[in-house]
Scaffold this motif. Structure first.
Motif, short mmCIF file in Angstrom:
data_model
loop_
_atom_site.label_atom_id
_atom_site.label_comp_id
_atom_site.label_asym_id
_atom_site.label_seq_id
_atom_site.Cartn_x
_atom_site.Cartn_y
_atom_site.Cartn_z
N ASP A 48 14.04 -55.08 127.63
CA ASP A 48 14.94 -54.41 126.70
C ASP A 48 16.31 -55.08 126.76
OD1 ASP A 48 16.78 -52.68 125.44
OD2 ASP A 48 15.46 -50.98 125.76
N LEU A 49 16.69 -55.71 125.66
CA LEU A 49 17.95 -56.47 125.61
C LEU A 49 19.02 -55.78 124.78
CD1 LEU A 49 16.44 -60.06 125.17
CD2 LEU A 49 17.11 -58.90 127.29
N ALA A 50 18.88 -54.48 124.56
CA ALA A 50 19.85 -53.74 123.73
C ALA A 50 21.26 -53.84 124.29
CB ALA A 50 19.43 -52.28 123.60
N GLY A 51 21.40 -53.87 125.60
CA GLY A 51 22.71 -53.89 126.22
C GLY A 51 23.27 -55.28 126.48
N VAL A 52 22.54 -56.30 126.06
CA VAL A 52 22.99 -57.68 126.28
C VAL A 52 23.78 -58.13 125.06
CG1 VAL A 52 22.27 -60.06 126.68
CG2 VAL A 52 21.02 -58.18 127.77
N ASP A 53 25.08 -58.40 125.26
CA ASP A 53 25.90 -58.78 124.12
C ASP A 53 26.05 -60.30 123.97
OD1 ASP A 53 27.67 -59.23 126.24
OD2 ASP A 53 28.77 -57.39 125.85
N TYR A 54 25.58 -61.07 124.96
CA TYR A 54 25.65 -62.52 124.86
C TYR A 54 24.54 -63.12 125.71
CZ TYR A 54 27.18 -67.32 125.55
OH TYR A 54 27.24 -68.68 125.60
N MET A 55 23.86 -64.14 125.19
CA MET A 55 22.87 -64.85 125.97
C MET A 55 23.02 -66.34 125.72
SD MET A 55 18.75 -64.49 126.26
CE MET A 55 18.91 -62.83 126.85
N SER A 56 23.16 -67.09 126.79
CA SER A 56 23.27 -68.55 126.68
C SER A 56 21.89 -69.18 126.77
CB SER A 56 24.15 -69.09 127.81
OG SER A 56 23.44 -69.03 129.04
N SER A 57 21.85 -70.49 126.64
CA SER A 57 20.57 -71.20 126.75
C SER A 57 19.96 -71.01 128.14
CB SER A 57 20.76 -72.68 126.45
OG SER A 57 21.70 -73.26 127.32
N ALA A 58 20.79 -70.79 129.15
CA ALA A 58 20.27 -70.55 130.50
C ALA A 58 19.45 -69.25 130.52
CB ALA A 58 21.42 -70.47 131.50
#
Length: 116
Positions: A48-58
């Motif tokens: 669940d990624l609802a709370g993730v506001d940024y994701m890099s290539s890593a």
């Protein structure tokens, strides 16, 4: 800073909820949490990624690594309710074609029961 919460659900499904930013500074922490569950035999995972506001290539690499590992163990990984920004990153990387992405946590969880 990333926060990862892991919950075991019915039908051997593991829910992994993340909050914050997943970037090069903490992607390995995120990956270790997910891979640790797979190593423990949890191979039906809802991320669940609802709370993730940024994701890099890593962060994307950690998701792909987890998907490969869970598939080798005859399991699967579903992504639930990614934020708009994270969904854009997944789409730009072409991961929307290999990941099953659901608009709600309950849809992602129930998809496991439908695929049995």
């Amino acid at each position: 800073m990333i926060e990862v919460n892991i919950t075991s659900l019915e039908h051997d499904i593991t829910l992994i909820e993340s909050n914050g930013r997943i970037d090069s500074m903490n992607a390995n922490q995120f990956g270790e949490a997910v891979l640790g569950e797979i190593d423990a035999g949890k191979v039906r995972i809802v991320l669940d990624l609802a709370g993730v506001d940024y994701m890099s290539s890593a962060g994307l690499r950690e998701i792909v690594s987890a998907l490969k590992k869970v598939k080798r163990a005859q399991g699967d990984l579903r992504v639930a309710q990614p934020s708009e920004r994270v969904l854009e990153v997944l789409e730009m990387a072409g991961l929307d074609t290999i990941l099953q992405i659901f608009s709600s946590q309950s849809d992602a969880i129930s998809s496991f029961n439908e695929s049995q």
